[in-house]
Design a protein around this motif. Structure first.
Motif, mmCIF file in Angstrom:
data_model
loop_
_atom_site.group_PDB
_atom_site.id
_atom_site.type_symbol
_atom_site.label_atom_id
_atom_site.label_comp_id
_atom_site.label_asym_id
_atom_site.label_seq_id
_atom_site.Cartn_x
_atom_site.Cartn_y
_atom_site.Cartn_z
ATOM 1 N N TRP A 126 1.099 -1.097 0.055
ATOM 2 C CA TRP A 126 -0.003 -0.123 -0.003
ATOM 3 C C TRP A 126 0.851 1.168 -0.006
ATOM 4 O O TRP A 126 0.537 2.107 -0.872
ATOM 5 C CB TRP A 126 -0.949 -0.017 1.245
ATOM 6 N N ASN A 127 1.798 1.212 0.698
ATOM 7 C CA ASN A 127 2.690 2.378 0.823
ATOM 8 C C ASN A 127 3.379 2.673 -0.410
ATOM 9 O O ASN A 127 3.710 3.668 -0.859
ATOM 10 C CB ASN A 127 3.938 2.263 2.005
ATOM 11 N N SER A 128 3.796 1.514 -1.179
ATOM 12 C CA SER A 128 4.534 1.655 -2.568
ATOM 13 C C SER A 128 3.516 2.332 -3.373
ATOM 14 O O SER A 128 3.731 3.348 -4.310
ATOM 15 C CB SER A 128 4.895 0.518 -3.245
ATOM 16 N N TYR A 129 2.088 1.870 -3.537
ATOM 17 C CA TYR A 129 1.089 2.681 -4.160
ATOM 18 C C TYR A 129 0.860 4.252 -3.943
ATOM 19 O O TYR A 129 0.905 4.903 -4.692
ATOM 20 C CB TYR A 129 -0.181 1.667 -3.909
ATOM 21 N N CYS A 130 1.022 4.625 -2.572
ATOM 22 C CA CYS A 130 0.842 5.901 -2.401
ATOM 23 C C CYS A 130 1.975 6.574 -2.783
ATOM 24 O O CYS A 130 1.975 7.779 -3.229
ATOM 25 C CB CYS A 130 0.805 6.011 -0.806
ATOM 26 N N GLU A 131 3.307 6.059 -2.845
ATOM 27 C CA GLU A 131 4.397 6.631 -3.314
ATOM 28 C C GLU A 131 4.465 7.004 -4.780
ATOM 29 O O GLU A 131 4.629 7.865 -5.484
ATOM 30 C CB GLU A 131 5.558 5.787 -3.008
ATOM 31 N N GLY A 132 3.863 5.770 -5.597
ATOM 32 C CA GLY A 132 3.632 6.038 -6.824
ATOM 33 C C GLY A 132 2.409 6.841 -7.177
ATOM 34 O O GLY A 132 2.325 6.992 -8.552
ATOM 35 N N GLY A 133 1.406 6.931 -6.555
ATOM 36 C CA GLY A 133 0.178 7.693 -6.860
ATOM 37 C C GLY A 133 -0.699 6.994 -7.522
ATOM 38 O O GLY A 133 -1.490 7.456 -8.191
ATOM 39 N N LYS A 134 -0.449 5.400 -7.411
ATOM 40 C CA LYS A 134 -1.698 4.698 -8.054
ATOM 41 C C LYS A 134 -1.930 3.310 -7.377
ATOM 42 O O LYS A 134 -0.879 2.842 -6.660
ATOM 43 C CB LYS A 134 -1.032 4.443 -9.578
ATOM 44 N N ASP A 135 -3.224 3.065 -7.109
ATOM 45 C CA ASP A 135 -3.475 1.800 -6.159
ATOM 46 C C ASP A 135 -3.859 0.955 -7.321
ATOM 47 O O ASP A 135 -4.835 0.749 -8.033
ATOM 48 C CB ASP A 135 -4.783 2.025 -5.567
ATOM 49 N N LEU A 136 -2.779 0.097 -7.789
ATOM 50 C CA LEU A 136 -2.703 -0.792 -8.685
ATOM 51 C C LEU A 136 -3.538 -2.032 -8.355
ATOM 52 O O LEU A 136 -3.961 -2.916 -9.155
ATOM 53 C CB LEU A 136 -1.298 -1.345 -9.140
ATOM 54 N N SER A 137 -3.833 -2.183 -7.108
ATOM 55 C CA SER A 137 -4.699 -3.415 -6.692
ATOM 56 C C SER A 137 -6.317 -3.052 -7.049
ATOM 57 O O SER A 137 -6.974 -3.958 -7.629
ATOM 58 C CB SER A 137 -4.648 -3.866 -5.307
ATOM 59 N N PHE A 138 -6.602 -1.883 -6.354
ATOM 60 C CA PHE A 138 -8.145 -1.764 -6.417
ATOM 61 C C PHE A 138 -8.580 -0.212 -6.733
ATOM 62 O O PHE A 138 -9.596 0.042 -6.691
ATOM 63 C CB PHE A 138 -8.711 -1.992 -5.011
ATOM 64 N N HIS A 139 -7.592 0.522 -7.298
ATOM 65 C CA HIS A 139 -7.679 1.680 -7.936
ATOM 66 C C HIS A 139 -8.555 2.736 -7.227
ATOM 67 O O HIS A 139 -9.648 3.463 -7.658
ATOM 68 C CB HIS A 139 -8.618 1.356 -9.520
ATOM 69 N N ARG A 140 -8.197 2.816 -5.982
ATOM 70 C CA ARG A 140 -8.554 4.027 -5.284
ATOM 71 C C ARG A 140 -8.431 5.423 -6.008
ATOM 72 O O ARG A 140 -7.146 5.506 -6.447
ATOM 73 C CB ARG A 140 -8.414 3.962 -3.745
#
Length: 534
Positions: A434-448
């Motif tokens: 999750w923190n990696s998604y926040c850093e990258g700016g994209k929720d690749l699992s569920f697209h929040r």
């Protein structure tokens, strides 16, 4: 093939237009079509000794029941009404008073009817004429409410220019909706539509007799199966009231009946937000006389809210802000698009309507595979967040979920996993991803949405126990476009009608604020049909 036997044929052939007798004179619960008796004798409805007599009897004093009673008083040309309420609340013990108080209406019945059909989708058991009459009558609602004495200066009207899109803004004609409500902060008179409707009922006490703590226990039918009266309990005394024109069932849903939640929603663990008296009484009473049921699967609910660690209390409605963390199951993993905060997301923003923004929760319907089904949620979930977002994540009680008994905290994710008994390796991996998604700016699992990507990085860390929450159910006796309750052969049960969430028209997707509109539309229509003035 011979002609299909109707309920009337069956009742006439078997002579079942009776009420069971318990202990001799007392009326039992055998109902109109039951072939059994709780005693050794039975009596035709014509032999019942009535305690009271009215033109129309309304069961349930939520907004649907209030609207029905108002219609008797204002359009019934002197007709009399008995309004029964099982709770001690004059405006009902169901969901109406706990709702937002907003009522959908429209200026374009044709376009609104088209939108309703889009919301229905493939659930074609709801016929077009039901949706069309709802749309047509919704176009009358503003004038009707104002005509009853509502002060427009105390009200607010949303989307009057049609510039906004509805809750399902991607569907055609969603902009045809409007909604009205009393201004809660600035109103000089009423703050909720239910309170206004109750005042109108009370102003007509000459023709409306309202009784609280008076639950319905049975319906009385004649030899042909027509409903001719009711049996109810008035503070321990059994009462029999004759209805000369009809009985209007406005009993709400079944969200507070544990067994019915299991049987129809597969959600025994769901927590009802309101409607504590909505326990399916009317459903069972109508089923006994052969009423068909529909939409028993449909509801507004299945988002998450906090429950205390001991399971004894619940966080107030919508008092946790899900953008501040993530939600995991007992396996330590995220399992859905866990930003379910768009439940009241209309008028719709472009972000929510766009393909990239089709996320969130629309009255329990959550984006899943590009569609909007009701998701079955686990019985236990954990909302995980960090100290940086602690102030905004929980806004109930003292503001401290640990002190209030809703959460635990720890200095590390590993320690937190042990406290909530989820696999340490899974939770640490989930948080790291999750923190990696926040850093990258994209929720690749569920697209929040990007604006909700808040990391869980700085301790202490919190885990708040969550449950599945339920607002209201829609299922109940099938009704037609005249508000008549139908039997399993599709025939109207004579003199029996319904309104509101008791057998609601909603089969699939739901536009917010339409439940109260349905209360008003079908409450009025049911009485007009019963009195022959529709």
């Amino acid at each position: 093939m011979g002609k299909m036997a109707t309920r009337r044929d069956f009742v006439a052939a078997t002579g079942l237009g009776v009420l069971g007798l318990a202990g001799g004179a007392a009326l039992g619960l055998a109902g109109c079509g039951s072939g059994t008796s709780q005693g050794n004798a039975s009596a035709q409805a014509s032999e019942v000794s009535w305690d009271e007599e009215y033109d129309v009897i309304v069961v349930g004093a939520g907004l649907a029941g209030l609207a029905a009673a108002i219609t008797v008083a204002t359009e019934g040309d002197g007709a009399t009404c008995l309004l029964l309420e099982k709770s001690d609340q004059p405006a009902g013990g169901g969901n109406s008073q706990f709702s937002s108080g907003s009522v959908t209406y429209t200026d374009d019945a044709e376009a609104f009817g088209s939108y309703l059909k889009e919301l229905r989708g493939d659930y074609t058991g709801t016929p077009d004429d039901i949706l069309e009459v709802f749309a047509q009558r919704s176009a009358e609602l503003r004038d009707w409410v104002v005509g009853l004495g509502a002060d427009e200066s105390d009200m607010k009207f949303t989307n009057e220019d049609g510039s906004k899109r509805g809750e399902f803004g991607e569907l055609e004609n969603s902009e045809s909706y409007r909604y009205m409500s009393f201004n809660k902060k600035e109103s000089k008179s009423f703050t909720h539509i239910s309170h206004f409707a109750l005042s109108v009922v009370e102003a007509h006490a000459d023709v409306i007799t309202e009784k609280t703590k008076a639950p319905l226990t049975d319906l009385v039918c004649d030899a042909e199966g027509a409903v001719v009266g009711v049996v109810y309990d008035e503070r321990g005394k059994e009462m029999k009231a004759k209805a000369n024109k009809g009985v209007i069932m406005c009993c709400g849903g079944f969200e507070n009946d544990t067994v019915m939640r299991q049987d129809y929603l597969s959600a025994p663990h769901a927590h009802p937000v309101a409607g504590i008296n909505n326990t399916g009484d009317g459903h069972r009473i109508c089923a006994k006389i052969g009423a068909d049921m529909w939409h028993m699967h449909s509801c507004a609910g299945f988002w998450t809210n906090a429950v205390s660690l001991d399971g004894e209390k619940y966080c107030a409605y919508r008092k946790i802000n899900k953008q501040n963390g993530i939600t995991v199951g007992i396996n330590g993993r995220r399992f859905y698009m866990d930003y379910d905060m768009a439940v009241s997301g209309w008028p719709q923003s472009d972000e929510l309507v766009s393909l990239e923004g089709d996320v969130g929760c629309r009255h329990g319907h959550q984006q899943f595979g590009g569609e909007w089904p009701l998701l079955p949620l686990p019985s236990v979930m954990w909302f995980i967040y960090d100290q940086d977002h602690a102030e905004d994540a929980y806004t109930d009680g003292t503001g401290d979920p640990v002190a209030d008994g809703f959460a635990v905290s720890a200095d590390s994710i590993e320690e937190l996993a042990a406290l909530i008994d989820v696999p340490e390796s899974e939770l640490t991996e989930t948080v790291a991803l999750w923190n990696s998604y926040c850093e990258g700016g994209k929720d690749l699992s569920f697209h929040r949405p990007p604006s909700t990507l808040n990391p869980v990085a700085n301790g202490p860390f919190y885990a708040m126990k969550c449950c599945c929450e339920l607002l209201n159910t829609d299922g109940g006796p099938r009704r037609n476009a005249k508000a008549q309750i139908l039997d399993t052969a599709g025939e109207p049960i004579a003199n029996l009608y319904s309104a509101g969430e008791f057998g609601s028209l909603w089969a699939h997707l739901y536009q917010g604020s339409c439940n109260l509109s349905e209360c008003l539309v079908f409450g009025r229509l049911a009485v007009q049909s019963a009195l022959g003035i529709a």
